[in-house]
Design a protein around this motif. Sequence first.
Motif, PDB file in Angstrom:
ATOM      1  N   GLU A   1      35.346  52.987  10.284  1.00 25.06           N
ATOM      2  CA  GLU A   1      35.433  54.156  11.165  1.00 25.06           C
ATOM      3  C   GLU A   1      36.699  54.110  12.009  1.00 25.06           C
ATOM      4  OE1 GLU A   1      31.899  54.032  13.429  1.00 25.06           O
ATOM      5  OE2 GLU A   1      30.573  54.543  11.749  1.00 25.06           O
ATOM      6  N   SER A   2      37.087  52.917  12.444  1.00 28.21           N
ATOM      7  CA  SER A   2      38.271  52.799  13.296  1.00 28.21           C
ATOM      8  C   SER A   2      39.550  53.106  12.522  1.00 28.21           C
ATOM      9  CB  SER A   2      38.341  51.397  13.913  1.00 28.21           C
ATOM     10  OG  SER A   2      38.692  50.415  12.963  1.00 28.21           O
ATOM     11  N   VAL A   3      39.561  52.789  11.226  1.00 31.10           N
ATOM     12  CA  VAL A   3      40.706  53.155  10.375  1.00 31.10           C
ATOM     13  C   VAL A   3      40.708  54.655  10.129  1.00 31.10           C
ATOM     14  CG1 VAL A   3      41.716  52.907   8.074  1.00 31.10           C
ATOM     15  CG2 VAL A   3      40.847  50.888   9.282  1.00 31.10           C
ATOM     16  N   ARG A   4      39.561  55.200   9.813  1.00 29.50           N
ATOM     17  CA  ARG A   4      39.440  56.647   9.574  1.00 29.50           C
ATOM     18  C   ARG A   4      39.944  57.453  10.767  1.00 29.50           C
ATOM     19  NH1 ARG A   4      33.529  58.449  10.019  1.00 29.50           N
ATOM     20  NH2 ARG A   4      34.173  58.286  12.203  1.00 29.50           N
ATOM     21  N   ASP A   5      39.615  56.998  11.968  1.00 29.74           N
ATOM     22  CA  ASP A   5      39.974  57.719  13.189  1.00 29.74           C
ATOM     23  C   ASP A   5      41.280  57.228  13.799  1.00 29.74           C
ATOM     24  OD1 ASP A   5      37.552  58.992  12.856  1.00 29.74           O
ATOM     25  OD2 ASP A   5      36.492  57.681  14.260  1.00 29.74           O
ATOM     26  N   GLY A   6      42.028  56.402  13.044  1.00 31.65           N
ATOM     27  CA  GLY A   6      43.211  55.745  13.582  1.00 31.65           C
ATOM     28  C   GLY A   6      44.264  56.692  14.132  1.00 31.65           C
ATOM     29  N   LEU A   7      45.121  56.121  14.977  1.00 30.50           N
ATOM     30  CA  LEU A   7      46.103  56.917  15.717  1.00 30.50           C
ATOM     31  C   LEU A   7      47.372  57.105  14.889  1.00 30.50           C
ATOM     32  CD1 LEU A   7      45.622  55.260  19.218  1.00 30.50           C
ATOM     33  CD2 LEU A   7      44.463  57.272  18.274  1.00 30.50           C
ATOM     34  N   ARG A   8      47.294  57.996  13.935  1.00 30.16           N
ATOM     35  CA  ARG A   8      48.451  58.305  13.101  1.00 30.16           C
ATOM     36  C   ARG A   8      49.515  59.003  13.951  1.00 30.16           C
ATOM     37  NH1 ARG A   8      43.889  59.486  10.616  1.00 30.16           N
ATOM     38  NH2 ARG A   8      43.960  61.689  11.202  1.00 30.16           N
ATOM     39  N   GLY A   9      50.767  58.597  13.758  1.00 32.92           N
ATOM     40  CA  GLY A   9      51.857  59.210  14.506  1.00 32.92           C
ATOM     41  C   GLY A   9      52.142  58.557  15.838  1.00 32.92           C
ATOM     42  N   LEU A  10      51.390  57.520  16.194  1.00 32.32           N
ATOM     43  CA  LEU A  10      51.661  56.777  17.426  1.00 32.32           C
ATOM     44  C   LEU A  10      52.712  55.725  17.094  1.00 32.32           C
ATOM     45  CD1 LEU A  10      50.617  56.490  20.429  1.00 32.32           C
ATOM     46  CD2 LEU A  10      49.310  54.551  19.587  1.00 32.32           C
ATOM     47  N   GLY A  11      53.959  55.984  17.419  1.00 34.72           N
ATOM     48  CA  GLY A  11      55.050  55.113  17.010  1.00 34.72           C
ATOM     49  C   GLY A  11      55.581  55.511  15.643  1.00 34.72           C
ATOM     50  N   HIS A  12      56.540  54.739  15.142  1.00 34.94           N
ATOM     51  CA  HIS A  12      57.221  55.086  13.904  1.00 34.94           C
ATOM     52  C   HIS A  12      56.777  54.237  12.712  1.00 34.94           C
ATOM     53  CE1 HIS A  12      59.876  56.573  17.144  1.00 34.94           C
ATOM     54  NE2 HIS A  12      60.121  57.554  16.297  1.00 34.94           N
ATOM     55  N   GLY A  13      55.808  53.356  12.930  1.00 33.22           N
ATOM     56  CA  GLY A  13      55.336  52.499  11.849  1.00 33.22           C
ATOM     57  C   GLY A  13      53.854  52.663  11.621  1.00 33.22           C
ATOM     58  N   ALA A  14      53.198  51.538  11.262  1.00 31.91           N
ATOM     59  CA  ALA A  14      51.756  51.561  10.991  1.00 31.91           C
ATOM     60  C   ALA A  14      50.990  51.837  12.279  1.00 31.91           C
ATOM     61  CB  ALA A  14      51.313  50.233  10.396  1.00 31.91           C
ATOM     62  N   GLY A  15      50.270  52.941  12.325  1.00 31.25           N
ATOM     63  CA  GLY A  15      49.517  53.300  13.521  1.00 31.25           C
ATOM     64  C   GLY A  15      48.321  52.389  13.718  1.00 31.25           C
ATOM     65  N   PRO A  16      47.867  52.238  14.966  1.00 27.24           N
ATOM     66  CA  PRO A  16      46.719  51.382  15.244  1.00 27.24           C
ATOM     67  C   PRO A  16      45.393  52.083  14.981  1.00 27.24           C
ATOM     68  CG  PRO A  16      47.555  52.284  17.284  1.00 27.24           C
ATOM     69  CD  PRO A  16      48.483  52.762  16.196  1.00 27.24           C
ATOM     70  N   VAL A  17      44.383  51.271  14.720  1.00 24.10           N
ATOM     71  CA  VAL A  17      43.030  51.800  14.562  1.00 24.10           C
ATOM     72  C   VAL A  17      42.547  52.361  15.896  1.00 24.10           C
ATOM     73  CG1 VAL A  17      42.488  50.174  12.720  1.00 24.10           C
ATOM     74  CG2 VAL A  17      41.944  49.574  15.083  1.00 24.10           C
ATOM     75  N   ASP A  18      41.514  53.178  15.827  1.00 24.71           N
ATOM     76  CA  ASP A  18      40.899  53.747  17.034  1.00 24.71           C
ATOM     77  C   ASP A  18      39.414  53.408  16.990  1.00 24.71           C
ATOM     78  OD1 ASP A  18      40.026  55.152  19.207  1.00 24.71           O
ATOM     79  OD2 ASP A  18      40.413  57.143  18.371  1.00 24.71           O
ATOM     80  N   VAL A  19      39.044  52.321  17.624  1.00 22.11           N
ATOM     81  CA  VAL A  19      37.664  51.854  17.570  1.00 22.11           C
ATOM     82  C   VAL A  19      36.808  52.429  18.687  1.00 22.11           C
ATOM     83  CG1 VAL A  19      38.009  49.770  18.962  1.00 22.11           C
ATOM     84  CG2 VAL A  19      36.259  49.769  17.167  1.00 22.11           C
ATOM     85  N   ILE A  20      37.436  53.011  19.713  1.00 15.90           N
ATOM     86  CA  ILE A  20      36.664  53.504  20.856  1.00 15.90           C
ATOM     87  C   ILE A  20      36.704  55.025  20.983  1.00 15.90           C
ATOM     88  CG2 ILE A  20      36.756  51.378  22.192  1.00 15.90           C
ATOM     89  CD1 ILE A  20      39.125  52.454  23.698  1.00 15.90           C
ATOM     90  N   GLY A  21      37.172  55.712  19.949  1.00 16.67           N
ATOM     91  CA  GLY A  21      37.072  57.167  19.937  1.00 16.67           C
ATOM     92  C   GLY A  21      38.070  57.880  20.825  1.00 16.67           C
TER      93      GLY A  21
END
Length: 274
Positions: free
Chosen positions: A243-263
């Motif tokens: 779920e944290s990968v699915r909801d991850g923060l795409r576009g946060l920075g210029h590389g691999a975005g972080p997961v979002d585990v807390i919504g």
Amino acid sequence: MNEQSPLPPRLLSIAGSDSGGGAGIQADLKAFARCGAHGMTAITAVTAQNTVAVSAVYPLPAEAILEQVRAVSEDIGVDAVKIGMLGSTVAIEAVVEALELVGEVPVVLDPVMIAESGARLLDEEAEAALRDRLLPRVTVVTPNLPEGRVLAEVTSEVGEGEPLVRAIHDLGPDVVVLTGGHRESAADLFFDGREVVEIAGERYPDGAAHGSGCTHSSALAAQLALELEPLEAARRAKEIAAESVRDGLRGLGHGAGPVDVIGLTRSAGRQGRR
């Protein structure tokens, strides 16, 4: 007189700090909170990193690692431990000593070796110490496929299934969870010395996965502290990490975005609709 509310599980992360907030202790604390646990930390190294690269690593001395664990264990107490980035043989030896301070609690090891950006986070000469000194001490080890092959000292010819998890289990941990991020099926493989169980998972190619391994192992440690059996803890951790990968923060920075585990993305959407 009001009765005191029951306290949440007390989780200790022994890991490195990620200045970008996506992995390491920052990811661990967010995962602990998601699971309803109080998070504590013993920092092993400070990294200067973002979504693109790790530009510097500053290891902490062994006595600093040991003293952090001593401080929280003597006052607050520890219900489970998650171990992440260690970096060197010195840090591994310090953690082995520090585990004597926390008592007989579940210990989950995420054998962090290479960062998402490709930077090495564990000295090659420290691999033997991780394998020989720490693995026999842990309850669960959660390698991805490349890490599992390094731990078991095998090549890709062994494959990615039952022979590999059995080889890792022979090194001493009670349970092996081979995570599915680098496997074609995306399924985790669970092995506790009896039978290999496949924990199905879904791949989210449009998600953001930086910190997914940290999140998975931290969620698993939290579930063990909540007294779930290892297989059920591994299943729940798989769900939370996916779920944290699915909801991850795409576009946060210029590389691999972080997961979002807390919504955070869901919370931002609600704020925007006000």
